[in-house]
Design a protein around this motif. Sequence first.
Motif, PDB file in Angstrom:
ATOM      1  N   LEU A 191       0.832  -1.199   0.000  1.00 38.76           N
ATOM      2  CA  LEU A 191       0.000   0.000   0.000  1.00 38.76           C
ATOM      3  C   LEU A 191       0.867   1.250   0.000  1.00 38.76           C
ATOM      4  O   LEU A 191       0.581   2.213  -0.728  1.00 38.76           O
ATOM      5  N   ARG A 192       1.910   1.225   0.799  1.00 45.16           N
ATOM      6  CA  ARG A 192       2.806   2.380   0.848  1.00 45.16           C
ATOM      7  C   ARG A 192       3.403   2.648  -0.538  1.00 45.16           C
ATOM      8  O   ARG A 192       3.482   3.806  -0.986  1.00 45.16           O
ATOM      9  N   ALA A 193       3.796   1.584  -1.232  1.00 43.50           N
ATOM     10  CA  ALA A 193       4.355   1.738  -2.573  1.00 43.50           C
ATOM     11  C   ALA A 193       3.314   2.274  -3.550  1.00 43.50           C
ATOM     12  O   ALA A 193       3.613   3.133  -4.395  1.00 43.50           O
ATOM     13  N   ALA A 194       2.084   1.770  -3.444  1.00 42.46           N
ATOM     14  CA  ALA A 194       1.015   2.237  -4.338  1.00 42.46           C
ATOM     15  C   ALA A 194       0.722   3.717  -4.108  1.00 42.46           C
ATOM     16  O   ALA A 194       0.520   4.478  -5.062  1.00 42.46           O
ATOM     17  N   LEU A 195       0.705   4.132  -2.866  1.00 47.22           N
ATOM     18  CA  LEU A 195       0.457   5.537  -2.550  1.00 47.22           C
ATOM     19  C   LEU A 195       1.590   6.428  -3.057  1.00 47.22           C
ATOM     20  O   LEU A 195       1.351   7.508  -3.616  1.00 47.22           O
ATOM     21  N   THR A 196       2.818   5.976  -2.900  1.00 44.68           N
ATOM     22  CA  THR A 196       3.972   6.753  -3.364  1.00 44.68           C
ATOM     23  C   THR A 196       3.977   6.872  -4.877  1.00 44.68           C
ATOM     24  O   THR A 196       4.282   7.931  -5.442  1.00 44.68           O
ATOM     25  N   ASP A 197       3.603   5.774  -5.554  1.00 44.40           N
ATOM     26  CA  ASP A 197       3.632   5.763  -7.020  1.00 44.40           C
ATOM     27  C   ASP A 197       2.468   6.561  -7.616  1.00 44.40           C
ATOM     28  O   ASP A 197       2.654   7.333  -8.559  1.00 44.40           O
ATOM     29  N   PHE A 198       1.279   6.404  -7.063  1.00 50.68           N
ATOM     30  CA  PHE A 198       0.078   7.019  -7.644  1.00 50.68           C
ATOM     31  C   PHE A 198      -0.112   8.469  -7.202  1.00 50.68           C
ATOM     32  O   PHE A 198      -0.698   9.280  -7.911  1.00 50.68           O
ATOM     33  N   ARG A 199       0.364   8.800  -6.025  1.00 47.36           N
ATOM     34  CA  ARG A 199       0.263  10.151  -5.452  1.00 47.36           C
ATOM     35  C   ARG A 199      -1.188  10.684  -5.508  1.00 47.36           C
ATOM     36  O   ARG A 199      -1.488  11.675  -6.152  1.00 47.36           O
ATOM     37  N   PRO A 200      -2.106  10.013  -4.789  1.00 41.84           N
ATOM     38  CA  PRO A 200      -3.518  10.403  -4.867  1.00 41.84           C
ATOM     39  C   PRO A 200      -3.791  11.739  -4.179  1.00 41.84           C
ATOM     40  O   PRO A 200      -3.135  12.109  -3.205  1.00 41.84           O
ATOM     41  N   ASP A 201      -4.773  12.431  -4.712  1.00 38.79           N
ATOM     42  CA  ASP A 201      -5.287  13.632  -4.049  1.00 38.79           C
ATOM     43  C   ASP A 201      -6.305  13.255  -2.978  1.00 38.79           C
ATOM     44  O   ASP A 201      -6.522  14.010  -2.020  1.00 38.79           O
ATOM     45  N   ALA A 202      -6.953  12.105  -3.162  1.00 37.48           N
ATOM     46  CA  ALA A 202      -7.956  11.627  -2.206  1.00 37.48           C
ATOM     47  C   ALA A 202      -7.859  10.110  -2.116  1.00 37.48           C
ATOM     48  O   ALA A 202      -7.570   9.427  -3.107  1.00 37.48           O
ATOM     49  N   VAL A 203      -8.096   9.599  -0.917  1.00 38.13           N
ATOM     50  CA  VAL A 203      -8.097   8.155  -0.677  1.00 38.13           C
ATOM     51  C   VAL A 203      -9.442   7.767  -0.082  1.00 38.13           C
ATOM     52  O   VAL A 203      -9.857   8.307   0.947  1.00 38.13           O
ATOM     53  N   ALA A 244       0.842   9.320   2.248  1.00 35.55           N
ATOM     54  CA  ALA A 244       0.146  10.352   1.455  1.00 35.55           C
ATOM     55  C   ALA A 244      -0.453  11.378   2.406  1.00 35.55           C
ATOM     56  O   ALA A 244      -1.679  11.507   2.517  1.00 35.55           O
ATOM     57  N   PRO A 245       0.388  12.143   3.100  1.00 33.37           N
ATOM     58  CA  PRO A 245      -0.107  13.034   4.156  1.00 33.37           C
ATOM     59  C   PRO A 245      -1.022  14.145   3.658  1.00 33.37           C
ATOM     60  O   PRO A 245      -1.813  14.684   4.439  1.00 33.37           O
ATOM     61  N   ARG A 246      -0.938  14.503   2.396  1.00 27.50           N
ATOM     62  CA  ARG A 246      -1.763  15.593   1.879  1.00 27.50           C
ATOM     63  C   ARG A 246      -3.063  15.113   1.245  1.00 27.50           C
ATOM     64  O   ARG A 246      -3.904  15.925   0.862  1.00 27.50           O
ATOM     65  N   ALA A 247      -3.224  13.815   1.097  1.00 28.11           N
ATOM     66  CA  ALA A 247      -4.434  13.273   0.480  1.00 28.11           C
ATOM     67  C   ALA A 247      -5.606  13.346   1.459  1.00 28.11           C
ATOM     68  O   ALA A 247      -5.450  13.102   2.667  1.00 28.11           O
ATOM     69  N   ARG A 248      -6.767  13.660   0.946  1.00 28.13           N
ATOM     70  CA  ARG A 248      -7.978  13.662   1.783  1.00 28.13           C
ATOM     71  C   ARG A 248      -8.423  12.214   1.994  1.00 28.13           C
ATOM     72  O   ARG A 248      -8.578  11.455   1.029  1.00 28.13           O
ATOM     73  N   LEU A 249      -8.636  11.821   3.234  1.00 25.66           N
ATOM     74  CA  LEU A 249      -9.033  10.455   3.564  1.00 25.66           C
ATOM     75  C   LEU A 249     -10.522  10.416   3.871  1.00 25.66           C
ATOM     76  O   LEU A 249     -11.012  11.140   4.750  1.00 25.66           O
ATOM     77  N   VAL A 250     -11.242   9.550   3.144  1.00 29.25           N
ATOM     78  CA  VAL A 250     -12.691   9.420   3.306  1.00 29.25           C
ATOM     79  C   VAL A 250     -13.015   7.945   3.540  1.00 29.25           C
ATOM     80  O   VAL A 250     -12.613   7.084   2.747  1.00 29.25           O
ATOM     81  N   LEU A 251     -13.753   7.658   4.608  1.00 27.04           N
ATOM     82  CA  LEU A 251     -14.150   6.293   4.912  1.00 27.04           C
ATOM     83  C   LEU A 251     -15.451   5.937   4.215  1.00 27.04           C
ATOM     84  O   LEU A 251     -16.288   6.807   3.955  1.00 27.04           O
ATOM     85  N   GLY A 252     -15.619   4.663   3.925  1.00 27.42           N
ATOM     86  CA  GLY A 252     -16.856   4.198   3.311  1.00 27.42           C
ATOM     87  C   GLY A 252     -16.962   2.694   3.430  1.00 27.42           C
ATOM     88  O   GLY A 252     -16.169   2.045   4.122  1.00 27.42           O
ATOM     89  N   GLY A 253     -17.949   2.117   2.753  1.00 25.94           N
ATOM     90  CA  GLY A 253     -18.147   0.673   2.808  1.00 25.94           C
ATOM     91  C   GLY A 253     -19.178   0.283   3.855  1.00 25.94           C
ATOM     92  O   GLY A 253     -19.588   1.093   4.688  1.00 25.94           O
ATOM     93  N   PRO A 254     -19.613  -0.982   3.838  1.00 25.64           N
ATOM     94  CA  PRO A 254     -20.676  -1.421   4.744  1.00 25.64           C
ATOM     95  C   PRO A 254     -20.363  -1.223   6.226  1.00 25.64           C
ATOM     96  O   PRO A 254     -21.232  -0.792   6.992  1.00 25.64           O
ATOM     97  N   ALA A 255     -19.139  -1.551   6.655  1.00 30.16           N
ATOM     98  CA  ALA A 255     -18.827  -1.424   8.082  1.00 30.16           C
ATOM     99  C   ALA A 255     -18.934   0.024   8.538  1.00 30.16           C
ATOM    100  O   ALA A 255     -19.415   0.306   9.641  1.00 30.16           O
ATOM    101  N   PHE A 256     -18.490   0.969   7.696  1.00 33.71           N
ATOM    102  CA  PHE A 256     -18.627   2.372   8.078  1.00 33.71           C
ATOM    103  C   PHE A 256     -20.086   2.793   8.077  1.00 33.71           C
ATOM    104  O   PHE A 256     -20.529   3.545   8.952  1.00 33.71           O
ATOM    105  N   SER A 257     -20.855   2.325   7.106  1.00 37.98           N
ATOM    106  CA  SER A 257     -22.263   2.708   7.033  1.00 37.98           C
ATOM    107  C   SER A 257     -23.043   2.230   8.254  1.00 37.98           C
ATOM    108  O   SER A 257     -23.989   2.878   8.691  1.00 37.98           O
ATOM    109  N   ILE A 258     -22.652   1.099   8.821  1.00 40.00           N
ATOM    110  CA  ILE A 258     -23.318   0.569  10.009  1.00 40.00           C
ATOM    111  C   ILE A 258     -22.827   1.271  11.277  1.00 40.00           C
ATOM    112  O   ILE A 258     -23.600   1.536  12.193  1.00 40.00           O
ATOM    113  N   PHE A 259     -21.535   1.586  11.312  1.00 38.86           N
ATOM    114  CA  PHE A 259     -20.914   2.153  12.511  1.00 38.86           C
ATOM    115  C   PHE A 259     -20.197   3.477  12.198  1.00 38.86           C
ATOM    116  O   PHE A 259     -18.997   3.610  12.438  1.00 38.86           O
ATOM    117  N   PRO A 260     -20.880   4.470  11.646  1.00 40.47           N
ATOM    118  CA  PRO A 260     -20.167   5.690  11.251  1.00 40.47           C
ATOM    119  C   PRO A 260     -19.523   6.421  12.422  1.00 40.47           C
ATOM    120  O   PRO A 260     -18.365   6.841  12.343  1.00 40.47           O
TER     121      PRO A 260
END
Length: 459
Positions: free
Chosen positions: A52-64, A97-113
Amino acid sequence: MTRVLIVVANREDFPEPAFPAGALYVAAAAEAAGAEARVFDAGAYRRPLPALRAALTDFRPDAVGLSLRNADNCAWPHTRTYTGWYTRVVATVREAAPRARLVLGGPAFSIFPREMRRALLTADGIVGDGETAAALLAEGRLAEGVVESPLADLHSVGLPERLGAVFPEAARFRSAGVQTGRGCPHRCVYCTYPRLEGTRLRRRPPEAVGDEMERLLGELGAAEQFVVDSSFNADEAHLVAVCEELRRRRSRPGAPLADVSFSCYLQPRVSDPDVFRLLAAAGCTSVDFGIDSAAEKLLPALGKSFTVADLRAATRGALDAGLDVCHSLLFGGPGETPETAAETVRVTDELAPTAVVAMVGMRIYPGTRLAELAGETGVIGERGPLLEPRFYAAGCLAGDPRVAWLAAQVREAAAARRSWFLPGARDWSAAWGPRLLRRLGKPGPLWRNFPRPRWYRYI
């Protein structure tokens, strides 16, 4: 161009790795809004955090977007929780990716936001459908905090155009999932699907389903597929329309779908047994009836919309159509007694499904009738936290000495029946037996490879 990385945090591969269809639909929505999207599957790696660390470094996402599938494995007594693992994933994202916006989602988050935000120290999240929010995220217009934006219909839902490029780990899956609709009109007392998808049925066009199944075969080689709908026949007319479309495509000379088989979850209630013959003609090989109990007087208390007579007709109709059949049982619902548990075993023996998957105790989820009942009767505190798994068992918490008879009775039933399987009996995550069955046995659900009951009717 905004870069969006969807991180599928799920690493559970029992009974088999779960194809992240939902994350791919969300990635496609982000792409349609002009973003460059990728999906990272943590389950594809032995050392997922460095990957994951390698993918984040390579892709450089604005949002995760962090997709949280389950809070735990929902099995008692050998229960595994995943919150600690999710915490490590979040830490890796923030580090790489310290500057990327982190957003949670998926069934577990929807049940326990609220609980997941607190546990993962993350402010933003998406409850329910993620496609609209993903588009807003791609455009830089997603509001802060918890967002809920259900889709009015599913006509725009689909896979990314460049599936292999968006999801490089896709080749690891022997089977792939496809969704034909969302929403659950049923009222099972423990179920979270009305919260996750709503009670109003929303359907994808049958042509879109057929196109997607052909793509999954052509681009991923997925000859075995799974309809991930909570209940494929929640709208029987839609099931019929989808199956007619699949049957029509399979009848063409050299048709790709002639090489595809699929399985699905069904309610054990149909208007006509010919529905099962249509399923078989469309390529279906196996069906899973989530019956929970076969004791007549227990079904209303569980919120079920079928009777034991319906169950008998559906099981026989499916077997007669040549389908493999699983009965999924949940022992310990409101009103369960030694007599009702014995009745469920007796009726199941009589119907002789291909396999039985039996669990003791019902996971208590917030917002369900079961949680209300457990609070009203003192099984749990009225405001007790439920992110830490608790299981309702015949008016007590599973593990209470007053209901020790239940686990013993179910274990005894399973020990005497070759086709029964107890997911909670042990920690199966490191067991070699299921992996061997998956490699050497039939394609499709793992239960298709369980030993047949001695009284099984081979069609």
